[in-house]
Design an enzyme around this catalytic site. Structure first.
Site, short mmCIF file in Angstrom:
data_model
loop_
_atom_site.label_atom_id
_atom_site.label_comp_id
_atom_site.label_asym_id
_atom_site.label_seq_id
_atom_site.Cartn_x
_atom_site.Cartn_y
_atom_site.Cartn_z
N ILE A 180 0.84 -1.21 0.00
CA ILE A 180 0.00 0.00 0.00
C ILE A 180 0.87 1.26 0.00
O ILE A 180 0.71 2.15 -0.83
CB ILE A 180 -0.94 -0.01 1.21
CG1 ILE A 180 -1.89 -1.21 1.13
CG2 ILE A 180 -1.74 1.30 1.28
CD1 ILE A 180 -2.66 -1.48 2.41
N ASP A 199 10.80 2.81 7.04
CA ASP A 199 10.43 1.39 7.08
C ASP A 199 11.69 0.59 7.34
O ASP A 199 12.55 0.48 6.47
CB ASP A 199 9.78 0.96 5.76
CG ASP A 199 9.15 -0.44 5.85
OD1 ASP A 199 9.69 -1.28 6.60
OD2 ASP A 199 8.13 -0.67 5.19
N CYS A 257 -4.82 4.95 7.60
CA CYS A 257 -5.69 3.92 7.01
C CYS A 257 -5.14 2.53 7.30
O CYS A 257 -5.50 1.57 6.61
CB CYS A 257 -5.82 4.12 5.51
SG CYS A 257 -6.82 5.52 5.02
N ALA A 258 -4.26 2.42 8.30
CA ALA A 258 -3.60 1.14 8.60
C ALA A 258 -4.31 0.41 9.74
O ALA A 258 -5.15 -0.46 9.51
CB ALA A 258 -2.13 1.38 8.90
N ARG A 259 -3.97 0.79 10.97
CA ARG A 259 -4.59 0.18 12.15
C ARG A 259 -4.72 1.24 13.23
O ARG A 259 -3.81 2.05 13.47
CB ARG A 259 -3.74 -1.00 12.69
CG ARG A 259 -3.93 -2.30 11.92
CD ARG A 259 -5.30 -2.88 12.19
NE ARG A 259 -5.53 -4.18 11.60
CZ ARG A 259 -6.19 -4.40 10.47
NH1 ARG A 259 -6.64 -3.37 9.77
NH2 ARG A 259 -6.38 -5.63 10.02
N GLU A 288 -14.03 -0.27 17.20
CA GLU A 288 -14.92 -0.14 16.05
C GLU A 288 -16.21 -0.93 16.30
O GLU A 288 -16.12 -2.09 16.72
CB GLU A 288 -14.24 -0.63 14.78
CG GLU A 288 -13.00 0.19 14.43
CD GLU A 288 -12.30 -0.25 13.14
OE1 GLU A 288 -12.81 -1.20 12.49
OE2 GLU A 288 -11.26 0.33 12.80
N HIS A 307 -13.81 2.57 8.28
CA HIS A 307 -13.00 1.40 7.93
C HIS A 307 -13.41 0.82 6.58
O HIS A 307 -13.68 -0.37 6.45
CB HIS A 307 -13.09 0.33 9.02
CG HIS A 307 -11.90 -0.60 9.02
ND1 HIS A 307 -11.43 -1.20 10.16
CD2 HIS A 307 -11.08 -1.03 8.02
CE1 HIS A 307 -10.38 -1.97 9.87
NE2 HIS A 307 -10.15 -1.87 8.57
N GLY A 310 -10.52 -0.56 2.26
CA GLY A 310 -10.37 -1.77 1.45
C GLY A 310 -11.65 -2.25 0.81
O GLY A 310 -11.71 -3.38 0.32
N ALA A 311 -12.67 -1.41 0.79
CA ALA A 311 -13.97 -1.83 0.29
C ALA A 311 -14.17 -1.41 -1.16
O ALA A 311 -14.52 -0.26 -1.44
CB ALA A 311 -15.10 -1.26 1.16
#
Length: 364
Positions: A180, A199, A257-259, A288, A307, A310-311
């Protein structure tokens, strides 16, 4: 004799999509006896089921549906110790997600069940949604949208102190450069941004031409926009809190948008209230659905989505296709491409017991 497969879909990765991709992947349709089960997610939020997380449905209904099945393909069904004990015929459990969080890997390994997952299934959708939140948060779209729907025309947003920022010419930091993060980096670079990446699993040559690899501290102090693309580990849990937010430039924007566990959201709200942060965009949360009393719902400057990064319909099809391909490999006796518990494939002709194939694959 046909191999019995349970396609345990839900209202996103539909059972019929799983069935269609299984039949495409295994041309000998008569070789499969496919049964379907529909789990209630997302109409009912996922949660903890026994010892696994982010699962949908119950152990009881899965046990009943799995009776006699060698293979299960699913997105959210809970693979627990109890399910494994009750379903001794099960040999392969395919989770159509980026990580098999709804499967007890240790128990599956003890019971000789290979667990597969679907890395990269939602990389494009999540990268695109991240860009949407970056743009919306940088220009304050959330607040003015809400005000306009209520009948208030916010002419003051043209005041210099209230204006947003552009991507072109901005320094933007990405924490994580996986499937991503790398897509987001390429898009931002094409829009004229200077992209910094932190990273610890990536070599400098992997980001060459798109971004520059830096320490987390340098990324935070230099970036006008910071977007998170890391998994939750002991090192990353709560990584963005009061101190690190304070190190960001005044007026900076934070996107996640990760966790949800990566961020101290109270610290974000404090920084927005104090005017240190200029905006934020979030698709993931510690709890959530977001509790009604959460400050995230009332603090100005935050763009929120439930959330859904990913939809997309494409994700549902990709997810089904990836796990169906694993089933085809399994039935041919070939190595599995994305086996989370490092079990060797079991020949479809004779189950002689799995052998350990060394350490698991890289991060999903």
């Amino acid at each position: 004799m046909p191999t019995t497969v349970l396609a345990a879909g839900d209202h996103f990765v539909l059972p019929r999509l799983l069935t269609e991709e299984l039949r495409n992947a295994v041309p000998e349709h008569g070789a499969l006896d496919i049964r379907e089960l529909r789990l209630p997610w997302p109409h009912t939020p996922f949660g903890k089921v026994a010892e696994v997380d982010e699962a949908s449905g119950t152990e009881e209904e899965l046990i009943e549906a799995l009776r006699g099945s060698r293979i299960c393909v699913t997105q959210m069904a809970p693979l627990t110790e109890r399910v494994l004990r009750a379903c001794p015929e099960l040999e392969l459990f395919c989770v159509s997600r980026g990580g098999p969080v709804n499967a007890n890997l240790e128990a599956a390994t003890r019971h000789g069940v290979a667990v597969c997952y679907a890395p990269g299934r939602n990389a494009v959708a999540t990268a695109e949604h991240t860009l949407a939140l970056i743009l919306a948060a940088a220009r304050g779209v959330g607040d003015v949208h809400t005000d306009l729907k209520r009948g208030t025309w916010r002419g003051d947003t043209y005041d210099y102190d209230n204006c947003g920022i552009e991507i072109d010419g901005s320094t933007i930091g990405l924490v994580g450069f996986g499937a991503i993060g790398s897509r987001v980096a390429r898009a931002l670079a094409a829009m004229g941004a200077t992209v910094l990446v932190h990273d610890p699993y990536v070599r400098p040559d992997a980001v060459a031409g798109v971004a520059r690899l830096v320490s987390l501290e340098e990324l935070l102090t230099r970036s006008r926009i910071v977007s998170l693309h890391a998994r939750v580990t002991d090192e990353t849990r709560g990584m963005i809190g009061h101190d690190r937010i304070a190190s960001m430039p005044r007026g900076a924007v934070l996107v996640n948008c990760a966790r949800g566990a990566l961020v101290d959201y109270d610290a974000v709200c404090d920084a927005l209230d104090a005017g240190h942060l200029g905006g934020a965009g979030f698709d993931v949360y510690p709890t959530e659905p977001v509790p009604a009393e959460s400050r995230l719902l009332t603090t100005p400057g935050i763009m929120l989505t439930p959330h859904i990064a990913g939809a997309s319909r494409e994700v549902a099809h990709k997810a089904a296709r990836i796990v169906a391909a694993e089933v085809a490999r399994f039935l041919r006796g070939e190595p599995l491409a994305h086996c989370a518990n490092a079990l060797a494939p079991v020949t479809p002709l004779c189950r002689s017991g799995p052998a350990m194939a060394g350490p698991g694959s890289a991060r999903p």
